[in-house]
Design a protein around this motif. Structure first.
Motif, PDB file in Angstrom:
ATOM      1  N   GLU A  13      10.726  -8.694  34.029  1.00 15.16           N
ATOM      2  CA  GLU A  13       9.606  -8.331  33.167  1.00 15.16           C
ATOM      3  C   GLU A  13       9.476  -6.817  33.069  1.00 15.16           C
ATOM      4  O   GLU A  13       9.569  -6.114  34.062  1.00 15.16           O
ATOM      5  CB  GLU A  13       8.312  -8.930  33.710  1.00 15.16           C
ATOM      6  CG  GLU A  13       8.285 -10.437  33.634  1.00 15.16           C
ATOM      7  CD  GLU A  13       6.951 -10.987  34.087  1.00 15.16           C
ATOM      8  OE1 GLU A  13       5.935 -10.299  33.919  1.00 15.16           O
ATOM      9  OE2 GLU A  13       6.946 -12.100  34.614  1.00 15.16           O
ATOM     10  N   VAL A  14       9.252  -6.352  31.883  1.00 20.10           N
ATOM     11  CA  VAL A  14       9.045  -4.933  31.643  1.00 20.10           C
ATOM     12  C   VAL A  14       7.540  -4.700  31.570  1.00 20.10           C
ATOM     13  O   VAL A  14       6.846  -5.378  30.811  1.00 20.10           O
ATOM     14  CB  VAL A  14       9.723  -4.496  30.316  1.00 20.10           C
ATOM     15  CG1 VAL A  14       9.466  -3.034  30.051  1.00 20.10           C
ATOM     16  CG2 VAL A  14      11.202  -4.802  30.364  1.00 20.10           C
ATOM     17  N   PRO A  15       6.996  -3.778  32.371  1.00 21.27           N
ATOM     18  CA  PRO A  15       5.549  -3.551  32.339  1.00 21.27           C
ATOM     19  C   PRO A  15       5.102  -3.005  30.988  1.00 21.27           C
ATOM     20  O   PRO A  15       5.795  -2.215  30.357  1.00 21.27           O
ATOM     21  CB  PRO A  15       5.314  -2.526  33.448  1.00 21.27           C
ATOM     22  CG  PRO A  15       6.636  -1.896  33.691  1.00 21.27           C
ATOM     23  CD  PRO A  15       7.675  -2.908  33.303  1.00 21.27           C
ATOM     24  N   ASN A  16       3.938  -3.459  30.549  1.00 21.67           N
ATOM     25  CA  ASN A  16       3.378  -3.017  29.274  1.00 21.67           C
ATOM     26  C   ASN A  16       2.576  -1.745  29.515  1.00 21.67           C
ATOM     27  O   ASN A  16       1.511  -1.771  30.105  1.00 21.67           O
ATOM     28  CB  ASN A  16       2.480  -4.118  28.695  1.00 21.67           C
ATOM     29  CG  ASN A  16       2.007  -3.794  27.301  1.00 21.67           C
ATOM     30  OD1 ASN A  16       2.207  -2.690  26.812  1.00 21.67           O
ATOM     31  ND2 ASN A  16       1.387  -4.755  26.663  1.00 21.67           N
ATOM     32  N   THR A  17       3.078  -0.625  29.055  1.00 21.76           N
ATOM     33  CA  THR A  17       2.417   0.650  29.279  1.00 21.76           C
ATOM     34  C   THR A  17       1.263   0.897  28.309  1.00 21.76           C
ATOM     35  O   THR A  17       0.530   1.864  28.464  1.00 21.76           O
ATOM     36  CB  THR A  17       3.424   1.816  29.168  1.00 21.76           C
ATOM     37  OG1 THR A  17       4.051   1.737  27.875  1.00 21.76           O
ATOM     38  CG2 THR A  17       4.470   1.731  30.255  1.00 21.76           C
ATOM     39  N   SER A  18       1.082   0.011  27.329  1.00 22.08           N
ATOM     40  CA  SER A  18      -0.023   0.193  26.391  1.00 22.08           C
ATOM     41  C   SER A  18      -1.352  -0.291  26.984  1.00 22.08           C
ATOM     42  O   SER A  18      -2.402   0.029  26.471  1.00 22.08           O
ATOM     43  CB  SER A  18       0.259  -0.542  25.082  1.00 22.08           C
ATOM     44  OG  SER A  18       0.308  -1.933  25.303  1.00 22.08           O
ATOM     45  N   LEU A  19      -1.284  -1.073  28.070  1.00 26.12           N
ATOM     46  CA  LEU A  19      -2.503  -1.528  28.724  1.00 26.12           C
ATOM     47  C   LEU A  19      -3.102  -0.393  29.548  1.00 26.12           C
ATOM     48  O   LEU A  19      -2.385   0.397  30.138  1.00 26.12           O
ATOM     49  CB  LEU A  19      -2.210  -2.725  29.629  1.00 26.12           C
ATOM     50  CG  LEU A  19      -1.701  -3.987  28.942  1.00 26.12           C
ATOM     51  CD1 LEU A  19      -1.367  -5.040  29.985  1.00 26.12           C
ATOM     52  CD2 LEU A  19      -2.736  -4.525  27.976  1.00 26.12           C
ATOM     53  N   ILE A  20      -4.436  -0.337  29.570  1.00 33.75           N
ATOM     54  CA  ILE A  20      -5.094   0.681  30.377  1.00 33.75           C
ATOM     55  C   ILE A  20      -5.721   0.025  31.596  1.00 33.75           C
ATOM     56  O   ILE A  20      -6.014  -1.156  31.591  1.00 33.75           O
ATOM     57  CB  ILE A  20      -6.161   1.446  29.559  1.00 33.75           C
ATOM     58  CG1 ILE A  20      -7.241   0.483  29.048  1.00 33.75           C
ATOM     59  CG2 ILE A  20      -5.533   2.207  28.433  1.00 33.75           C
ATOM     60  CD1 ILE A  20      -8.410   1.180  28.418  1.00 33.75           C
ATOM     61  N   SER A  21      -5.945   0.793  32.612  1.00 35.03           N
ATOM     62  CA  SER A  21      -6.556   0.253  33.821  1.00 35.03           C
ATOM     63  C   SER A  21      -8.054   0.068  33.612  1.00 35.03           C
ATOM     64  O   SER A  21      -8.653   0.654  32.709  1.00 35.03           O
ATOM     65  CB  SER A  21      -6.308   1.185  35.002  1.00 35.03           C
ATOM     66  OG  SER A  21      -7.054   2.369  34.832  1.00 35.03           O
ATOM     67  N   ILE A  22      -8.642  -0.748  34.449  1.00 34.85           N
ATOM     68  CA  ILE A  22     -10.081  -0.996  34.361  1.00 34.85           C
ATOM     69  C   ILE A  22     -10.855   0.292  34.605  1.00 34.85           C
ATOM     70  O   ILE A  22     -11.839   0.580  33.916  1.00 34.85           O
ATOM     71  CB  ILE A  22     -10.488  -2.093  35.361  1.00 34.85           C
ATOM     72  CG1 ILE A  22      -9.854  -3.423  34.957  1.00 34.85           C
ATOM     73  CG2 ILE A  22     -11.995  -2.232  35.441  1.00 34.85           C
ATOM     74  CD1 ILE A  22     -10.005  -4.514  35.968  1.00 34.85           C
ATOM     75  N   ALA A  23     -10.408   1.084  35.559  1.00 32.98           N
ATOM     76  CA  ALA A  23     -11.100   2.332  35.881  1.00 32.98           C
ATOM     77  C   ALA A  23     -11.110   3.283  34.687  1.00 32.98           C
ATOM     78  O   ALA A  23     -12.146   3.888  34.376  1.00 32.98           O
ATOM     79  CB  ALA A  23     -10.452   2.992  37.083  1.00 32.98           C
ATOM     80  N   SER A  24      -9.993   3.412  34.008  1.00 30.82           N
ATOM     81  CA  SER A  24      -9.952   4.319  32.858  1.00 30.82           C
ATOM     82  C   SER A  24     -10.774   3.765  31.692  1.00 30.82           C
ATOM     83  O   SER A  24     -11.395   4.515  30.947  1.00 30.82           O
ATOM     84  CB  SER A  24      -8.522   4.602  32.428  1.00 30.82           C
ATOM     85  OG  SER A  24      -7.880   3.422  32.018  1.00 30.82           O
ATOM     86  N   PHE A  25     -10.814   2.432  31.534  1.00 35.00           N
ATOM     87  CA  PHE A  25     -11.653   1.813  30.506  1.00 35.00           C
ATOM     88  C   PHE A  25     -13.125   2.127  30.761  1.00 35.00           C
ATOM     89  O   PHE A  25     -13.859   2.513  29.850  1.00 35.00           O
ATOM     90  CB  PHE A  25     -11.426   0.302  30.482  1.00 35.00           C
ATOM     91  CG  PHE A  25     -12.430  -0.457  29.661  1.00 35.00           C
ATOM     92  CD1 PHE A  25     -12.415  -0.379  28.282  1.00 35.00           C
ATOM     93  CD2 PHE A  25     -13.398  -1.226  30.273  1.00 35.00           C
ATOM     94  CE1 PHE A  25     -13.344  -1.077  27.516  1.00 35.00           C
ATOM     95  CE2 PHE A  25     -14.335  -1.922  29.523  1.00 35.00           C
ATOM     96  CZ  PHE A  25     -14.305  -1.843  28.142  1.00 35.00           C
ATOM     97  N   LEU A  26     -13.558   1.985  32.012  1.00 38.09           N
ATOM     98  CA  LEU A  26     -14.957   2.246  32.352  1.00 38.09           C
ATOM     99  C   LEU A  26     -15.303   3.720  32.196  1.00 38.09           C
ATOM    100  O   LEU A  26     -16.410   4.061  31.779  1.00 38.09           O
ATOM    101  CB  LEU A  26     -15.249   1.759  33.766  1.00 38.09           C
ATOM    102  CG  LEU A  26     -15.151   0.249  33.958  1.00 38.09           C
ATOM    103  CD1 LEU A  26     -15.304  -0.114  35.422  1.00 38.09           C
ATOM    104  CD2 LEU A  26     -16.169  -0.481  33.103  1.00 38.09           C
ATOM    105  N   LYS A  27     -14.365   4.606  32.507  1.00 39.77           N
ATOM    106  CA  LYS A  27     -14.603   6.043  32.313  1.00 39.77           C
ATOM    107  C   LYS A  27     -14.788   6.369  30.832  1.00 39.77           C
ATOM    108  O   LYS A  27     -15.578   7.234  30.473  1.00 39.77           O
ATOM    109  CB  LYS A  27     -13.444   6.863  32.892  1.00 39.77           C
ATOM    110  CG  LYS A  27     -13.452   6.940  34.387  1.00 39.77           C
ATOM    111  CD  LYS A  27     -12.269   7.747  34.886  1.00 39.77           C
ATOM    112  CE  LYS A  27     -12.182   7.712  36.391  1.00 39.77           C
ATOM    113  NZ  LYS A  27     -11.008   8.426  36.903  1.00 39.77           N
TER     114      LYS A  27
END
Length: 94
Positions: A13-27
């Motif tokens: 599986e290749v990680p999807n770099t377009s997803l953001i982390s929860i912490a950055s979403f909340l910021k």
């Protein structure tokens, strides 16, 4: 034998770099109008002032109402209101 190798390569599986982390979403939500739904059926709309690692939230100019009836406001808080993170089931930008 070559088909076995190609199947193994396909399974990687290749990680999807377009997803953001929860912490950055909340910021990104800090300073914006948000909707918070609590496990008890109470909703809050207000400006996100701060959030900590336990999802405890501080809202400014918040409105509190029951989930079923958005027109029936329970309370309006001009200053800040604190929402405990344990009971939050949904949070979104409005």
């Amino acid at each position: 034998m070559s088909t076995e190798v190609s199947k193994k390569e396909a399974a990687v599986e290749v990680p999807n770099t377009s997803l953001i982390s929860i912490a950055s979403f909340l910021k990104q939500l800090k300073g914006k109008k948000v909707l918070i739904k609590n496990i008890s059926g109470i909703c809050y709309k207000g400006t996100l002032e701060s959030i900590d690692a336990f999802m405890n939230i501080c809202l400014k100019d918040a409105v509190e109402y029951y989930m079923e009836d958005a027109d029936d406001i329970i309370a309006y808080y001009e200053n800040e209101v604190f929402v405990r993170g344990f009971g939050i089931i949904h949070m979104s930008e409005i």
